[in-house]
Design an enzyme around this catalytic site. Structure first.
Site, PDB file in Angstrom:
ATOM      1  N   HIS A 109      -1.909  -0.449  -9.688  1.00  0.00           N
ATOM      2  CA  HIS A 109      -2.432  -1.335  -8.642  1.00  0.00           C
ATOM      3  C   HIS A 109      -2.977  -2.630  -9.246  1.00  0.00           C
ATOM      4  O   HIS A 109      -4.152  -2.969  -9.128  1.00  0.00           O
ATOM      5  CB  HIS A 109      -3.511  -0.640  -7.804  1.00  0.00           C
ATOM      6  N   ARG A 150       0.860  -1.190   0.000  1.00  0.00           N
ATOM      7  CA  ARG A 150       0.000   0.000   0.000  1.00  0.00           C
ATOM      8  C   ARG A 150       0.893   1.235   0.000  1.00  0.00           C
ATOM      9  O   ARG A 150       1.931   1.271   0.678  1.00  0.00           O
ATOM     10  CB  ARG A 150      -0.917   0.021   1.232  1.00  0.00           C
ATOM     11  N   GLU A 202      -4.979   7.104  -5.209  1.00  0.00           N
ATOM     12  CA  GLU A 202      -5.257   6.264  -6.364  1.00  0.00           C
ATOM     13  C   GLU A 202      -6.633   6.591  -6.933  1.00  0.00           C
ATOM     14  O   GLU A 202      -7.577   6.799  -6.162  1.00  0.00           O
ATOM     15  CB  GLU A 202      -5.184   4.781  -5.972  1.00  0.00           C
TER      16      GLU A 202
END
Length: 318
Positions: A285, A237, A266
């Site tokens: 991601h 993360r 994000e």
């Protein structure tokens, strides 16, 4: 009348294709959202009339203020059995049932290895050059065999990455806040202190969960200990790493580069300075984004909804 169900952040538009939703025919009315909400307020406005929401990981957060603003919401689903962006206590206070799903394999482990190989062998870079009409090679690769990999977090994913790295001929050292030398020995790796890991590893890869204890875990001081020839890989993360400190280190070439799949914000803003650096490999991601995982996630969501409609929720998160 059917209940309204929102499927959020289905970027590839596969939720309704990968699994059979027909067991819920006549019981729910599905709306798919395939782009991220621009803001929390936009999410609240869009979801006002939905009783059921299916979320994909932490793409759309559900803190207390969002849950309080959605009075019709009764069932909130997440892929996986943990979601740091859900306020479970607030959901309970609002009378919202929260359920999760299973997952398949260790998809993030292979992505972490892929980022390491791209940083050291420039496969994607040279592929792009050849497709762009360049005649032949310009880069000089590095062999990961003989390098030292520093693993921050030796859980399921960290252990898998360590095993692959060892098969590639890498020496593996590991550290985390609760890790012991005995646990390292059981995994076939060497225990190191945090300072030792950052000072000696050729590649540092992060595999801890995001929590109050790990937010900002990788500090400017840790990055300063890294060798100028070393790389940082983050598929965990974004907020685990001090992003401003990392950006500074990359801009100054204080470290050789980074492979990043996760970010503090994000999707990564189009004007973010990380996008402009040639010593960074960026992926959007992708760690858990595989067909196998998505079939499991959405299949379990169908089961979750069906069980909840019968008054017997399964995979409930508390």
């Amino acid at each position: 009348m059917p209940l309204r169900c929102a499927i959020l952040d289905d970027y590839q538009n596969v939720a309704l294709k990968f699994v059979d939703w027909s067991p819920l025919n006549g019981k729910i009315d599905i709306t798919v959202f395939d782009t991220p909400f621009a803001s929390q307020d936009e999410a609240i406005r869009a979801l006002q009339d939905f009783e059921i929401v299916c979320a994909m990981r932490e793409r759309t957060p559900f803190p207390r203020e969002v849950l309080a603003a959605l009075p019709k919401l009764k069932l909130l689903l997440t892929s996986g059995m943990r979601n740091a962006s859900f306020d479970l206590e607030a959901a309970k206070d609002s009378g919202v049932t929260v359920c999760g799903t299973g997952g398949v394999g260790n998809a993030t482990a292979s992505l972490a290895i892929g980022l390491m190989l791209e940083l050291t062998r420039r496969i994607g870079f040279e592929n792009a050059r050849m497709h762009a009409g360049e005649l032949w090679q310009t880069t000089m690769g590095q062999d990961v065999e003989g390098m030292t990999l520093g693993v921050v977090g030796l859980g399921k994913l960290g252990t898998k990455v360590a095993a692959i790295a060892k098969a590639l001929g890498m020496k593996v050292i590991a550290w985390s806040q609760n890790l012991t030398p005995e646990a390292c020995a059981a995994a076939g790796v060497t225990y190191a202190s945090k300072d030792e890991l950052f000072a000696t590893a050729d590649i540092v890869t992060i595999h801890t969960i995001l929590s109050k204890r790990t937010r900002g875990l990788i500090s400017a001081d840790d990055l300063a200990r890294m060798k100028p020839t070393s790389y940082l890989v983050n598929t965990a993360r974004g907020p685990i790493v001090d992003e401003a400190a990392l950006l500074d280190a990359l801009q100054r070439k204080a470290i050789a580069g980074a492979g990043l799949d996760t970010f503090s914000v994000e999707p990564l803003p189009l004007d973010h300075p990380l996008r402009k650096l040639d010593n960074v490999v960026l992926t959007p991601h992708l760690g858990y984004v595989t067909e196998t995982n998505y079939r499991k996630y959405y299949g379990d969501m169908v089961e979750d909804i069906a069980a909840w409609l019968k008054g017997a929720p399964i995979r409930e998160m508390t």
